[in-house]
Write an enzyme that holds these catalytic residues in place. Structure first.
Site, PDB file in Angstrom:
ATOM      1  N   LYS A  50       0.838  -1.199   0.000  1.00  0.00           N
ATOM      2  CA  LYS A  50       0.000   0.000   0.000  1.00  0.00           C
ATOM      3  C   LYS A  50       0.878   1.257   0.000  1.00  0.00           C
ATOM      4  CE  LYS A  50      -3.790   1.863   2.788  1.00  0.00           C
ATOM      5  NZ  LYS A  50      -4.664   1.615   3.933  1.00  0.00           N
ATOM      6  N   GLU A  53      10.554  -4.667   4.438  1.00  0.00           N
ATOM      7  CA  GLU A  53      10.628  -6.077   4.027  1.00  0.00           C
ATOM      8  C   GLU A  53      10.306  -6.219   2.541  1.00  0.00           C
ATOM      9  OE1 GLU A  53       8.978  -4.915   6.643  1.00  0.00           O
ATOM     10  OE2 GLU A  53       9.108  -6.264   8.365  1.00  0.00           O
ATOM     11  N   GLY A 107      -5.052  -2.394   5.254  1.00  0.00           N
ATOM     12  CA  GLY A 107      -4.232  -3.490   4.732  1.00  0.00           C
ATOM     13  C   GLY A 107      -4.860  -4.859   4.954  1.00  0.00           C
ATOM     14  N   ARG A 108      -5.264  -5.134   6.173  1.00  0.00           N
ATOM     15  CA  ARG A 108      -5.775  -6.487   6.468  1.00  0.00           C
ATOM     16  C   ARG A 108      -7.183  -6.709   5.938  1.00  0.00           C
ATOM     17  NH1 ARG A 108      -4.873  -3.399  10.717  1.00  0.00           N
ATOM     18  NH2 ARG A 108      -6.501  -2.815  12.202  1.00  0.00           N
ATOM     19  N   GLU A 130      -4.866  -7.692  15.267  1.00  0.00           N
ATOM     20  CA  GLU A 130      -4.412  -6.347  14.896  1.00  0.00           C
ATOM     21  C   GLU A 130      -5.572  -5.352  14.988  1.00  0.00           C
ATOM     22  OE1 GLU A 130      -0.848  -5.100  12.047  1.00  0.00           O
ATOM     23  OE2 GLU A 130      -2.596  -5.701  10.896  1.00  0.00           O
ATOM     24  N   HIS A 139      -4.441 -33.931  17.227  1.00  0.00           N
ATOM     25  CA  HIS A 139      -3.282 -34.734  17.629  1.00  0.00           C
ATOM     26  C   HIS A 139      -2.185 -33.867  18.246  1.00  0.00           C
ATOM     27  CE1 HIS A 139      -4.664 -38.529  15.780  1.00  0.00           C
ATOM     28  NE2 HIS A 139      -5.395 -37.669  15.075  1.00  0.00           N
ATOM     29  N   LYS A 172       9.300  -1.566  14.994  1.00  0.00           N
ATOM     30  CA  LYS A 172       9.867  -1.178  13.682  1.00  0.00           C
ATOM     31  C   LYS A 172      10.862  -0.033  13.862  1.00  0.00           C
ATOM     32  CE  LYS A 172       5.925  -1.257  10.704  1.00  0.00           C
ATOM     33  NZ  LYS A 172       5.231  -0.593   9.635  1.00  0.00           N
TER      34      LYS A 172
HETATM   35  C1  G6Q Z   1      -2.757  -4.229   7.999  1.00  0.00           C
HETATM   36  C2  G6Q Z   1      -1.572  -3.456   8.228  1.00  0.00           C
HETATM   37  C3  G6Q Z   1      -0.280  -4.097   7.812  1.00  0.00           C
HETATM   38  C4  G6Q Z   1       0.138  -3.775   6.394  1.00  0.00           C
HETATM   39  C5  G6Q Z   1       1.600  -4.188   6.231  1.00  0.00           C
HETATM   40  C6  G6Q Z   1       2.108  -3.947   4.839  1.00  0.00           C
HETATM   41  O1  G6Q Z   1      -3.865  -3.854   8.219  1.00  0.00           O
HETATM   42  O2  G6Q Z   1      -1.777  -2.208   7.705  1.00  0.00           O
HETATM   43  O3  G6Q Z   1      -0.269  -5.482   7.991  1.00  0.00           O
HETATM   44  O4  G6Q Z   1      -0.681  -4.427   5.475  1.00  0.00           O
HETATM   45  O5  G6Q Z   1       2.376  -3.495   7.163  1.00  0.00           O
HETATM   46  O6  G6Q Z   1       2.019  -2.608   4.513  1.00  0.00           O
HETATM   47  P1  G6Q Z   1       2.193  -2.123   3.029  1.00  0.00           P
HETATM   48  O7  G6Q Z   1       1.085  -2.712   2.214  1.00  0.00           O
HETATM   49  O8  G6Q Z   1       2.146  -0.639   3.068  1.00  0.00           O
HETATM   50  O9  G6Q Z   1       3.512  -2.646   2.540  1.00  0.00           O
END
Ligand code: G6Q
Length: 538
Positions: A200, A206, A260-261, A346, A377, A497
């Site tokens: 996003k 990463e 994001g989620r 989250e 199990h 972070k």
């Molecule tokens: C979810 C968060 C988080 C996000 C990641 C990746 O709701 O916002 O998990 O999706 O940190 O972020 P980017 O899409 O900006 O790389």
């Protein structure tokens, strides 16, 4: 008496009543405590509840303004107050296309445009019209993203693997651990690999680090002109995408009003659409849309997300449960617990209320799970005989997509048996009656009275899958409203972070002064020493 106190007082009544007795006393218990929607049956009769419990919980929902909160979300009000954003993942699956306004502007034309762009691109990749730089068809799609830009498509790609095209392999790289990208690239050939860089912000350390490694890998063999045929981006950040070298024409956007989620339903689902095709993707959106309408329009008493949400509140806030297990009896859903860990923890793992004051009650539970029967199990021992109260959701499709041998009947037998065992348990007298020696009786006794929900789905299709995920999204929403937290921010991930950013230069420069606590200092020094020795050896 306020509703909170009423529920607290009621809790003591419930604590004294065994579920077995509740079933014995009321042959209508299942009829009373189940709800149906389309291809879904929710049996919530095996919970530590009576009609009074549910009546009080529905009252709690009404007093908390749940109805108004639901309307506010669907209408695009800025309910993510800490970030001043609307929350409109539901607009991504608004299949009757009614206008939805954010800041006076209808967001639907833009959403439909991106959906069409995804359709065109995914069809080209699937049919082989889109080719790599040397003219070969795409055989590997690698989504590089993390968190919300990874878990949704990775989980859905597994969940709908039955519907996936079989000429393309799908990979998901998320971890900054170099092993992730390295092991994935080993399986790919640059000429036939397409990378989808999903971020996003397009600044996530990463993702950008892994994307740079992937680009280098590709450019080493095919040269930099090949990048445009092998890299596309999903992002809100056009500038960073073009700086990376991806043609903005090959960029698929989403918006600030999609967290994001919650982003699987739009461009973050691009790898999924390539996998299952446009029609199946739309079917998934239709399923989620149907659940949205159910959530919006059904009275609380028959409303699946509301019922599930309230039951969770009952256990966490009133009965002291700290955990919660999701147990899908479907191999295709094996990543669902992982996905829900993010979605739930989250969203509702918060200690500040919307007004900025700290809560004085527990909020979101610790979620874990595993596909049945594997979990049986391993950790089910603790659920059956341990000392913690662990509410559970059992989920299974009645019909398997792979009816081989007797597997599915056996799976379903286990799926039905486990909630029964948790509910009724086995008394010491029952154990004795089996001729078990007295010294072993305590070990073979099951207390029972352990709660579960059972969710039966006709069959795992894109439609039911979409509806299932939307069901959990809305369940979590219900809880966020009642706990009065902002379910749509995630500031809790920031501190670690930031500290990592400070520590990185300290690891790289062994002369750099460090001034953390003694533990952090010692760890940094040990790593520095060991890695500089390694460099000398090399
Ligand atoms: C979810 C968060 C988080 C996000 C990641 C990746 O709701 O916002 O998990 O999706 O940190 O972020 P980017 O899409 O900006 O790389």
């Amino acid at each position: 008496m306020r509703i909170y106190e009423k529920l607290l007082a009621h809790k003591d009544e419930i604590k004294q009543t065994h579920l077995r007795k509740l079933f014995q006393d009321d042959p209508e218990r299942f009829n009373r405590f189940h709800a149906e929607f389309n291809h879904f049956l929710l049996d919530y009769s095996k919970n530590n509840i009576t009609q009074k419990t549910m009546d009080l919980l529905f009252e709690l929902a009404r007093e908390s303004g749940l109805k108004e909160a639901i309307n506010d979300m669907f209408e695009g009000k800025k309910i993510n107050t800490s970030e001043n954003r609307a929350v409109l993942h539901t607009a991504l699956r608004n299949r009757d296309n009614h206008p939805i306004y954010v800041d006076g502007q209808d967001v639907m034309p833009e959403i439909n445009r991106v959906l069409q762009q995804m359709k065109t691109f995914s069809t080209q990749v699937r049919t082989g019209k889109w080719r790599g730089a040397t003219g070969k068809r795409i055989k590997n799609v690698v989504n590089i993203g993390i968190g919300g830009s990874d878990l949704g498509p990775a989980m859905a790609s597994d969940a709908l693997a039955f519907y996936r095209i079989d000429t393309i392999n799908f990979h998901f790289v998320s971890n900054i651990d170099g092993t992730d990208i390295t092991e994935t690239l080993k399986k790919c050939n640059p000429e036939t690999t397409l990378f989808i860089i999903s971020s996003k912000t397009f600044t996530t350390q990463e993702t950008i680090t892994n994307a740079l490694t992937a680009r280098e890998w590709l450019v080493n063999t095919l040269g930099s002109e090949a990048v445009s045929k092998h890299f596309v981006a999903v992002s809100t950040n056009t500038k960073a995408v073009s700086e990376f070298g991806i043609n903005p024409e090959n960029m698929f956007v989403f918006w600030d009003f999609v967290g994001g989620r919650y982003s699987l339903w739009g461009a973050i689902g691009l790898s999924l659409m390539i996998g299952i095709g446009y029609r199946n993707f739309i079917e998934m959106l239709e399923g989620a849309f149907a659940m949205d309408n159910h959530f919006k329009n059904t009275p609380f008493e028959q409303n699946l997300p509301v019922i599930l949400g309230l039951l969770g509140i009952w256990y966490t806030t009133y009965l002291g449960a700290e955990t919660y297990a999701v147990l899908p009896y479907d191999q295709y859903l094996r990543k669902l617990p992982l996905y829900l860990q993010q979605l739930d923890m989250e969203s509702n793992g918060k200690h500040a209320k919307k007004d900025g004051h700290f809560v004085d009650y527990p909020t979101g539970p610790i979620l874990f799970g595993e596909a049945g029967t594997n979990g049986q199990h391993s950790f089910y021992q603790l659920i059956h005989q341990g000392t913690h109260l662990i509410p559970t959701d059992f989920i299974a499709p009645i019909h398997s997509l792979n009816e081989t041998g007797q597997q599915h009947d056996i799976l379903l037998a286990n799926f039905v048996a486990q909630p029964e065992a948790l509910m009724r348990g086995k008394t010491a007298d029952e154990v004795r009656a089996e001729g078990v020696p007295e010294n072993l009786v305590p070990f073979k006794t099951f207390e029972g009275n352990r709660p579960s929900n059972t969710i039966l789905i006709d069959k795992m299709t894109p439609w039911t899958f979409g509806a299932l995920i939307a069901l959990y999204e809305h369940k979590i929403f219900v809880q966020g409203v009642i706990w009065n937290v902002d379910s749509f921010d995630q500031f809790g991930v920031e501190l670690g972070k930031q500290l990592a950013k400070n520590i990185l230069p300290e690891l790289l420069d062994k002369n750099k002064e460090i001034s953390h606590d003694s533990s952090t200092n010692a760890l940094i020094e040990r790593i520095r020493k060991s890695r500089s020795e390694l460099k000398r050896i090399k």
